[in-house]
Design an enzyme around this catalytic site. Structure first.
Site, mmCIF file in Angstrom:
data_model
loop_
_atom_site.group_PDB
_atom_site.id
_atom_site.type_symbol
_atom_site.label_atom_id
_atom_site.label_comp_id
_atom_site.label_asym_id
_atom_site.label_seq_id
_atom_site.Cartn_x
_atom_site.Cartn_y
_atom_site.Cartn_z
ATOM 1 N N THR A 299 1.856 2.646 -4.652
ATOM 2 C CA THR A 299 2.110 1.919 -3.991
ATOM 3 C C THR A 299 2.959 2.568 -2.620
ATOM 4 O O THR A 299 2.553 3.773 -2.308
ATOM 5 C CB THR A 299 3.216 1.039 -4.974
ATOM 6 O OG1 THR A 299 3.816 2.102 -5.364
ATOM 7 C CG2 THR A 299 2.981 0.378 -6.187
ATOM 8 N N TYR B 159 1.396 -12.580 13.625
ATOM 9 C CA TYR B 159 -0.118 -13.349 12.751
ATOM 10 C C TYR B 159 -1.041 -12.496 13.216
ATOM 11 O O TYR B 159 -1.238 -12.025 14.466
ATOM 12 C CB TYR B 159 -0.606 -14.072 12.596
ATOM 13 C CG TYR B 159 -0.018 -15.298 11.724
ATOM 14 C CD1 TYR B 159 -1.242 -14.236 10.519
ATOM 15 C CD2 TYR B 159 -0.007 -16.114 10.808
ATOM 16 C CE1 TYR B 159 -1.506 -14.740 9.196
ATOM 17 C CE2 TYR B 159 0.136 -17.020 9.789
ATOM 18 C CZ TYR B 159 -0.255 -16.444 8.947
ATOM 19 O OH TYR B 159 0.087 -17.138 7.420
ATOM 20 N N LYS C 135 7.693 3.882 -3.576
ATOM 21 C CA LYS C 135 8.352 4.315 -5.478
ATOM 22 C C LYS C 135 9.103 5.597 -4.900
ATOM 23 O O LYS C 135 9.729 6.253 -3.770
ATOM 24 C CB LYS C 135 7.648 4.786 -6.711
ATOM 25 C CG LYS C 135 7.346 3.067 -6.774
ATOM 26 C CD LYS C 135 6.264 3.069 -8.621
ATOM 27 C CE LYS C 135 6.408 1.681 -8.600
ATOM 28 N NZ LYS C 135 5.069 1.183 -7.932
ATOM 29 N N ARG D 291 8.396 -2.019 0.005
ATOM 30 C CA ARG D 291 7.766 -2.647 -0.989
ATOM 31 C C ARG D 291 6.635 -2.466 -0.252
ATOM 32 O O ARG D 291 6.165 -3.505 0.711
ATOM 33 C CB ARG D 291 8.529 -3.130 -1.271
ATOM 34 C CG ARG D 291 8.098 -4.528 -2.046
ATOM 35 C CD ARG D 291 8.909 -4.723 -2.873
ATOM 36 N NE ARG D 291 9.904 -4.232 -3.715
ATOM 37 C CZ ARG D 291 10.424 -3.509 -4.823
ATOM 38 N NH1 ARG D 291 8.964 -3.100 -5.112
ATOM 39 N NH2 ARG D 291 11.167 -2.694 -5.082
ATOM 40 N N ASP E 282 -5.174 5.514 -10.267
ATOM 41 C CA ASP E 282 -3.664 4.788 -9.657
ATOM 42 C C ASP E 282 -2.739 5.809 -9.455
ATOM 43 O O ASP E 282 -2.317 6.036 -10.685
ATOM 44 C CB ASP E 282 -3.721 3.161 -10.539
ATOM 45 C CG ASP E 282 -1.720 2.970 -9.988
ATOM 46 O OD1 ASP E 282 -1.096 3.285 -9.313
ATOM 47 O OD2 ASP E 282 -1.961 1.134 -10.438
ATOM 48 N N GLU F 246 -4.657 -11.194 11.281
ATOM 49 C CA GLU F 246 -6.369 -11.685 10.300
ATOM 50 C C GLU F 246 -6.996 -10.619 10.749
ATOM 51 O O GLU F 246 -6.793 -10.570 12.464
ATOM 52 C CB GLU F 246 -6.474 -12.746 9.600
ATOM 53 C CG GLU F 246 -5.380 -13.521 9.083
ATOM 54 C CD GLU F 246 -5.244 -14.720 8.943
ATOM 55 O OE1 GLU F 246 -6.470 -15.146 9.035
ATOM 56 O OE2 GLU F 246 -4.682 -14.964 8.428
HETATM 57 N N1 DSN Z 1 5.984 -2.147 -11.932
HETATM 58 C C1 DSN Z 1 5.966 -1.128 -12.004
HETATM 59 C C2 DSN Z 1 6.802 0.170 -12.588
HETATM 60 O O1 DSN Z 1 7.955 -0.344 -12.689
HETATM 61 O O2 DSN Z 1 6.079 0.489 -12.415
HETATM 62 C C3 DSN Z 1 4.645 -1.192 -12.165
HETATM 63 O O3 DSN Z 1 3.973 -1.621 -10.678
#
Ligand code: DSN
Length: 432
Positions: free
Chosen positions: A223, A51, A226, A232, A197, A53
């Site tokens: 994110t 933990y 990707k 993730r 984004d 925080e």
């Molecule tokens: N679910 C993601 C995607 O496939 O692009 C976006 O959050």
């Protein structure tokens, strides 16, 4: 692995099943990738127990020396990667990052503009079923029916009419470069903040293969799993930190000097509690990998592969939204092939090829059926596949789409897919 096998054979078998699926199928979901063993090791390591925080040096719990070091490295590497002055690596996901960005820059009920979900946007860019659409007055902009690219005449006229406090650019199924500079001009004209984004192209942004939002956007979210190929999770960045323009007060400190402090307090305690320290440390590992020349080469191949595949589809008379791609992703409208996205996704899955059905701009079908599929090259490029494989895969997809109910054909393509996958091994040691 051997521990799980002994203590919970059922879950061990399920884990193996997923591992086999990843090894033996072609992963073409544009938002997925395969991390390195090092990232897996850190993500599956002992920091999951901790933990922490708060932020490095200011935690609510003792025993944070190691996790502080990991989080500091993650932030520092992220700042170098993106030429950013500020990074918050705690958001559990891209949606959490977007929630924190919105909660920092706008108030409930304020007007915000975002790209329509069916036109390539994201749930958190104002979908009525998402917190964003419920809490804020979202106005959606669209792509132009002829070009498949953002319709800036519409963006400008909507912005003049609705006077948004913030405009979001970027999305989940936009195959072209995000037009940060043009959005900045619109935002400046109406006095709006600009949020980018970059969840999808962030790996390409990090290596200079996609324009950077840093000089143009007030806040940037992404994110980490990707094209960036990390664990993730989510992250928030700012090219430049600046003085907080609202006079909002942060809990505890009682005073806020810069926007960065507000964002930090929106993430924690605003919307999250304990950060996932194993994932933050794994982000640090992935960012270290992304700073190497090997990663740059990898992202070049991702884009080259996507362009090669897009050309093959165009030759076979597929309707690619916007006519192609600048990035890792393509969106195909299957209307002229007489098959829905859902049916194509299912038939391809039976052939060992994983894609996702996707709405296309001006889609007449529901999100559960859709008229299109989205295809991306990050994961198969990680396996080492190149141009020849892209042509072959486009050909296999075409065969399935033209004859989706032919189970003999599907079975033979599945066998072919197995053979391709065998030549590009993945995580093999994990099964032993
Ligand atoms: N679910 C993601 C995607 O496939 O692009 C976006 O959050």
């Amino acid at each position: 692995m051997s521990f799980l096998k002994k203590t919970d054979s059922k879950l061990f078998e399920i884990l193996q099943k997923e591992s086999r699926r990843e090894q033996t199928t072609l992963e073409l979901i544009a938002s997925e990738n395969f991390t390195s063993y090092s990232v897996l090791e850190m993500a599956g390591g002992v920091m999951t127990n901790k933990y922490a925080e708060g932020y490095p040096g200011k935690r609510y719990y003792g025993g944070c020396e190691a996790v502080d070091e990991a989080e500091n490295i993650a932030r520092d590497r992220a700042k170098i990667l993106f030429s950013a002055e500020y990074a918050n690596v705690q958001p559990h996901s891209g949606s959490q990052a977007n929630m924190a960005a919105l909660m920092t820059f706008v108030d409930v009920g304020d007007t915000v503009m975002g790209l329509d979900l069916a036109h390539g946007g994201h749930l958190t860019h104002g979908s009525p079923v998402n917190f964003s659409g419920k809490l804020y007055n979202f106005v959606s902009y669209h792509v132009h029916p002829k070009t498949g690219r953002v319709d800036f005449d519409e963006v400008l006229s909507l912005a003049r009419k609705h006077k948004p406090k913030l405009i979001i650019c970027g999305g989940s199924a936009y195959p072209r470069f995000i037009e940060f500079e043009q959005f900045r001009e619109v935002a400046d004209e109406v006095g709006a903040f600009l949020m980018a984004d970059i969840a999808h192209p962030s790996g390409l942004v990090a290596t200079g293969l996609h324009p950077s939002p840093m000089p143009f956007c007030d806040i940037i979210t992404t994110t980490t799993h990707k094209t960036l190929r990390g664990p993730r999770g989510g992250m928030i960045l700012m090219g430049k930190d600046r003085e907080n323009p609202w006079g909002k007060v942060a809990p505890k400190s009682g005073r806020v000097k810069n926007i960065s402090e507000l964002i930090d307090s929106t993430v924690m305690p605003g919307i999250q509690g304990g950060p996932l320290m194993h994932i933050i440390a794994a982000k640090a590992v992935a960012f270290g990998e992304a700073l190497t020349s090997e990663f740059r080469d990898y992202t070049e191949h991702v884009v080259e592969n996507a362009k090669t595949m897009a050309e093959e589809f165009l030759k076979k008379d597929y309707a690619l939204v916007s006519g192609g791609t600048d990035t890792h992703v393509m969106l195909i409208d299957l209307t002229n092939k007489g098959i829905t996205g859902k049916k194509a996704e299912n038939a391809l899955e039976r052939a060992g090829i994983t894609v996702n059905k996707n709405m296309v701009p001006f889609d007449q079908k529901s999100p559960f059926i859709t008229s299109g599929i989205r295809i991306g090259t990050p994961a198969i490029t990680t396996r080492g596949m190149g141009k020849e494989e892209m042509k072959l895969i486009a050909n296999l997809i075409d065969q399935v789409i033209l004859d989706p109910e032919n189970e003999t054909l599907t079975a033979s393509i599945k066998e072919h897919v197995h053979q391709i996958c065998k030549s590009f091994s993945l995580y093999e040691e994990l099964d032993s």
